[in-house]
Design an enzyme around this catalytic site. Structure first.
Site, PDB file in Angstrom:
ATOM      1  N   GLU A 196      15.734 -38.770 -30.119  1.00  0.00           N
ATOM      2  CA  GLU A 196      14.271 -38.943 -29.993  1.00  0.00           C
ATOM      3  C   GLU A 196      13.498 -38.190 -31.072  1.00  0.00           C
ATOM      4  O   GLU A 196      12.511 -37.499 -30.767  1.00  0.00           O
ATOM      5  CB  GLU A 196      13.794 -38.512 -28.600  1.00  0.00           C
ATOM      6  CG  GLU A 196      14.358 -39.357 -27.482  1.00  0.00           C
ATOM      7  CD  GLU A 196      13.701 -39.128 -26.116  1.00  0.00           C
ATOM      8  OE1 GLU A 196      12.913 -38.179 -25.975  1.00  0.00           O
ATOM      9  OE2 GLU A 196      13.995 -39.914 -25.195  1.00  0.00           O
ATOM     10  N   TYR A 268      12.186 -45.044 -19.683  1.00  0.00           N
ATOM     11  CA  TYR A 268      12.075 -44.597 -18.296  1.00  0.00           C
ATOM     12  C   TYR A 268      10.907 -45.339 -17.669  1.00  0.00           C
ATOM     13  O   TYR A 268       9.880 -45.527 -18.320  1.00  0.00           O
ATOM     14  CB  TYR A 268      11.828 -43.089 -18.231  1.00  0.00           C
ATOM     15  CG  TYR A 268      13.015 -42.286 -18.730  1.00  0.00           C
ATOM     16  CD1 TYR A 268      14.119 -42.077 -17.920  1.00  0.00           C
ATOM     17  CD2 TYR A 268      13.021 -41.744 -20.018  1.00  0.00           C
ATOM     18  CE1 TYR A 268      15.212 -41.344 -18.376  1.00  0.00           C
ATOM     19  CE2 TYR A 268      14.110 -41.016 -20.484  1.00  0.00           C
ATOM     20  CZ  TYR A 268      15.204 -40.823 -19.657  1.00  0.00           C
ATOM     21  OH  TYR A 268      16.277 -40.101 -20.104  1.00  0.00           O
ATOM     22  N   GLU A 315      19.493 -43.880 -23.000  1.00  0.00           N
ATOM     23  CA  GLU A 315      18.817 -43.201 -21.885  1.00  0.00           C
ATOM     24  C   GLU A 315      17.968 -44.246 -21.196  1.00  0.00           C
ATOM     25  O   GLU A 315      17.113 -44.882 -21.839  1.00  0.00           O
ATOM     26  CB  GLU A 315      17.914 -42.062 -22.365  1.00  0.00           C
ATOM     27  CG  GLU A 315      18.647 -40.833 -22.819  1.00  0.00           C
ATOM     28  CD  GLU A 315      17.711 -39.663 -23.108  1.00  0.00           C
ATOM     29  OE1 GLU A 315      16.668 -39.535 -22.434  1.00  0.00           O
ATOM     30  OE2 GLU A 315      18.038 -38.886 -24.022  1.00  0.00           O
ATOM     31  N   GLN A 366      20.425 -39.360 -15.672  1.00  0.00           N
ATOM     32  CA  GLN A 366      21.621 -38.688 -16.127  1.00  0.00           C
ATOM     33  C   GLN A 366      22.654 -38.822 -15.007  1.00  0.00           C
ATOM     34  O   GLN A 366      22.459 -39.659 -14.134  1.00  0.00           O
ATOM     35  CB  GLN A 366      21.296 -37.244 -16.470  1.00  0.00           C
ATOM     36  CG  GLN A 366      20.231 -37.151 -17.573  1.00  0.00           C
ATOM     37  CD  GLN A 366      20.044 -35.764 -18.160  1.00  0.00           C
ATOM     38  OE1 GLN A 366      20.755 -34.822 -17.876  1.00  0.00           O
ATOM     39  NE2 GLN A 366      19.020 -35.638 -19.008  1.00  0.00           N
TER      40      GLN A 366
HETATM   41  O1  AHR Z   1      16.715 -37.369 -19.844  1.00  0.00           O
HETATM   42  C1  AHR Z   1      15.651 -36.468 -19.882  1.00  0.00           C
HETATM   43  C2  AHR Z   1      15.003 -36.370 -21.243  1.00  0.00           C
HETATM   44  O2  AHR Z   1      14.322 -37.576 -21.514  1.00  0.00           O
HETATM   45  C3  AHR Z   1      15.932 -36.218 -22.424  1.00  0.00           C
HETATM   46  O3  AHR Z   1      16.254 -34.902 -22.674  1.00  0.00           O
HETATM   47  C4  AHR Z   1      15.135 -36.777 -23.554  1.00  0.00           C
HETATM   48  O4  AHR Z   1      15.931 -37.327 -24.564  1.00  0.00           O
HETATM   49  C5  AHR Z   1      14.226 -37.795 -22.901  1.00  0.00           C
HETATM   50  O5  AHR Z   1      12.906 -37.652 -23.302  1.00  0.00           O
END
Ligand code: AHR
Length: 513
Positions: A196, A268, A315, A366
Site C-alpha cells: 500500500e 475492504y 487483502e 486476516q
Molecule cells: O489488514 C489491515 C490493514 O489494512 C493492513 O495492514 C493494511 O495493508 C491495510 O490498510
C-alpha cells in the site's frame, strides 16, 4: 426482456441477468462445461497474518500457553487453519511490513531486539520472525508469501532476505541461516514489492513514479538473486473518492511491466448505514475494479512479448466496525462477524472465481482475531461466520471456472441499478461440478432451475448451506448460530431444480456425465 450476451472463451464477465419475472421469484442458470473462464488457482483461497493486534501474538503464536506446542504455535489455531485449507499465507504485513527489518527477527529469540512498532502503536518483540513464519507455513501446508519492506527498507535488505531464504550458495547470508538452524533453503516463491505504498498512512509512502523507480531496482536485485521468484507489485489500495487509483496502477506497471508477475490490489467493505441490500451488492464494485485493473494490465503489456501479469487481491474482507484512528494497541481490528458478512464474503469469492483467468491470488485479511475467520481467547477459539464460505470454496472449488448464463430477478440500491438476487460461480473438475450460490434476497426463496447444455447430472447432489436465523446472527464462544448444514438428494438428467432459501450461501456439488 432478455439481455443477450456473447460467450467468448477466456474472457470473463459477470453472469448475465435477465428481467425479473412477475410472481414467484424464479431463476435459471445454464451451464456449458466448454465455456471456460480460466483455471481456478487454489491461491484464490489464501490468508494473511500481520504483526497487528492479536493476529500473530495471541493468535497464531502464544508462547507459554498450554494450548501451544513447544515452539509457541497455538495447536488449536493451526488445526482450524488447516481445516480452512489455507493455500497461501502472506506475512509480515500489511502496514507493519513497511518498517519491518527482517534481521531483527532471526537468531535466538531472547536476543532479538524489541522495536517500536509505529503502524499499529505497540512494541514488536520480534519473537516471531522469518524462521517461525516459514516453519508455520510448512506445518500448515500453505505456500509462503513474504511482503518485503519497500517503505523504510532498502534494495539491499530486500535482496538479502531473498538470499537468506532461497539461496543454496555458500555466502554470509546462507551461513547465517544455517547457524540459525535451517540448512536447506525454503525456496519462497512469492514476494511482495511493498504494501500500500500509495496510501498516505503508509510508512515510506511515495508517489507512483517514486515507487515505480524504487520497486524496479528492488525487483531486479531480487530476481537476480533467485530468478524463480514471483514478484507482486503494490497496486492501489486506496479506491476512495478522489483517489487516482487507475493512474497509480498505470504508472507503476509502466516501470514494472517487465519484472512484476502480479499486481496487488486491496478492498475492504462494510455496512455502516445498515443497508443490507446495498452491502450485499459490494461484489459488483469488486468485479468492476477487477475488469478495470485487467484493462490497465493489458494496456501495459501491449507490445511486451511473452509476459503475463495477474491480479493478486491480497487483502480483502468486511471491515468497518473495528476501524478508525482509535485502533491502536493490542486488542484492535477485532471484528465480530454476522451472517450478512458471510454472504458478502461468499459473493467476493464468487467474483474471484468468475474472473479466474486474471485473478490468481487472493488473501482474506486476516487469519486470526484481526478481521478474521478464527477468533481466540486464552482458553480456546470459535469459528466466525465468515470462516465457512472460505472453507467451502477452498475445499471444493477447483478445476475450470465456468461462464454461466444466469436469468434472475434483480433489485436496485443506492449504489447500484441492477443487482441480481442470485450470485453464482461454478468450478468444474474431472466431472465434478461445484456451484457456489448466494441468494441475496432477505425474505424470499429463489426457485432456480439449473440446465446443463452439454452433459447430464448423474448421482447424488451434495448440498451444504450456510445460513442462520437472522442476517445479524453471529457466532461466539458459547453459541454457533451460523454454520454449514449438509444434506443430499438425487440429481439425474439435464435439469436440476433447487430452491435457495432467503439470505443463504449454498454450495452444490454434483457429478456430470
Ligand atoms: O489488514 C489491515 C490493514 O489494512 C493492513 O495492514 C493494511 O495493508 C491495510 O490498510
Amino acid at each position: 426482456m432478455l439481455s443477450r450476451r456473447t460467450f467468448s472463451k477466456g474472457l470473463a464477465a459477470a453472469p448475465a441477468i435477465l428481467r425479473a419475472q412477475p410472481g414467484a421469484l424464479r431463476a435459471r442458470v445454464k451451464i456449458d462445461t466448454e465455456r471456460v473462464i480460466g483455471d481456478i488457482d487454489q491461491k484464490l483461497f489464501g490468508n494473511f497474518i500481520e504483526h497487528l493486534g492479536r493476529c500473530i501474538d495471541g493468535g497464531v503464536f502464544e508462547e507459554k500457553s498450554p494450548l501451544s506446542d513447544a515452539n509457541g504455535y497455538r495447536r488449536d489455531v493451526l488445526d482450524a487453519a488447516k481445516k480452512l485449507h489455507v493455500s497461501i499465507l502472506r506475512w509480515p504485513g500489511g502496514n507493519f511490513s513497511s518498517n519491518y527489518h527482517w534481521r531483527d527477527g532471526i537468531g535466538p529469540r531472547d536476543q532479538r531486539p524489541p522495536r517500536l512498532e509505529m503502524a499499529w502503536g505497540t512494541v514488536e518483540s520480534n519473537r516471531f520472525g522469518t524462521h517461525e513464519f516459514l516453519d508455520y507455513t510448512e506445518k500448515l501446508g500453505a505456500e509462503p508469501y513474504i511482503c518485503a519492506n519497500l517503505g523504510t527498507g532498502t534494495w539491499e535488505e530486500a535482496q538479502r532476505w531473498v538470499e537468506y531464504c532461497n539461496s543454496a550458495a555458500d555466502t554470509a547470508m546462507t551461513r547465517l541461516r544455517k547457524q540459525n538452524g535451517r540448512r536447506d533453503p525454503w525456496k519462497v516463491t512469492y514476494w511482495g514489492l511493498g504494501n500500500e505504498i500509495d496510501g498516505p498512512w503508509q510508512m515510506g509512502h511515495r508517489s507512483a513514479d517514486d515507487y515505480g523507480k524504487f520497486a524496479l531496482e528492488a525487483a531486479k536485485l531480487m530476481k537476480l538473486t533467485d530468478p524463480a521468484v514471483k514478484l507482486i507489485a503494490a497496486g492501489s489500495s486506496n479506491f476512495g473518492a478522489g483517489s487516482d487509483w487507475t493512474g497509480w496502477n498505470r504508472t507503476v506497471l509502466e516501470y514494472l511491466k517487465n519484472h512484476a508477475d502480479y499486481l496487488s490490489l486491496h478492498t475492504y467493505v462494510g455496512n455502516p448505514q445498515n443497508d443490507y441490500g446495498d452491502f450485499l451488492a459490494s461484489s459488483l464494485e469488486l468485479s468492476s475494479r477487477i475488469k478495470t485493473a485487467e484493462g490497465i494490465i493489458d494496456a501495459a503489456l501491449s507490445g511486451v512479448r511473452n509476459r503475463k501479469i495477474y491480479i493478486a487481491w491480497d487483502e480483502w474482507n468486511v471491515w468497518y466496525r473495528a476501524r478508525g484512528a482509535q485502533e491502536r494497541g493490542r486488542r484492535i481490528l477485532e471484528e465480530h462477524y454476522n451472517l450478512e458478512d458471510a454472504l458478502v464474503v461468499a459473493t467476493f469469492l464468487n467474483a474471484f472465481v468468475n474472473h479466474a483467468h486474471i485473478v490468481k491470488i487472493a488473501n482474506m485479511a486476516q487469519l486470526v482475531n484481526v478481521i478474521a475467520p478464527i477468533f481466540t481467547n486464552e482458553q480456546g477459539l470459535y469459528l466466525q461466520t465468515i470462516y465457512y464460505p472460505l472453507q467451502l470454496f477452498a475445499a471444493n472449488t477447483k478445476g475450470k471456472a465456468l461462464e454461466l448464463f444466469v436469468d434472475c430477478p434483480s433489485y436496485k440500491s443506492g449504489r447500484f441499478d441492477e443487482i441480481p438476487y442470485l450470485d453464482v460461480s461454478a468450478g468444474f473438475d474431472n466431472g465434478a461440478l461445484v456451484l457456489n450460490v448466494v441468494n441475496r434476497h432477505r425474505d424470499q426463496p429463489l426457485e432456480t432451475e439449473f440446465e446443463v447444455e452439454d452433459k447430464q447430472f448423474s448421482g447424488p447432489l451434495e448440498i451444504t448451506e450456510v445460513n442462520g436465523p437472522d442476517i445479524k446472527s453471529e457466532n461466539n464462544f458459547d453459541s454457533v448460530n451460523v454454520k454449514p448444514v449438509q444434506h443430499s438428494m438425487a440429481a439425474q438428467g439435464r435439469k436440476l431444480p433447487y430452491r435457495f432459501p432467503p439470505h443463504s450461501y449454498t454450495m452444490l456439488r454434483a457429478q456430470l456425465v
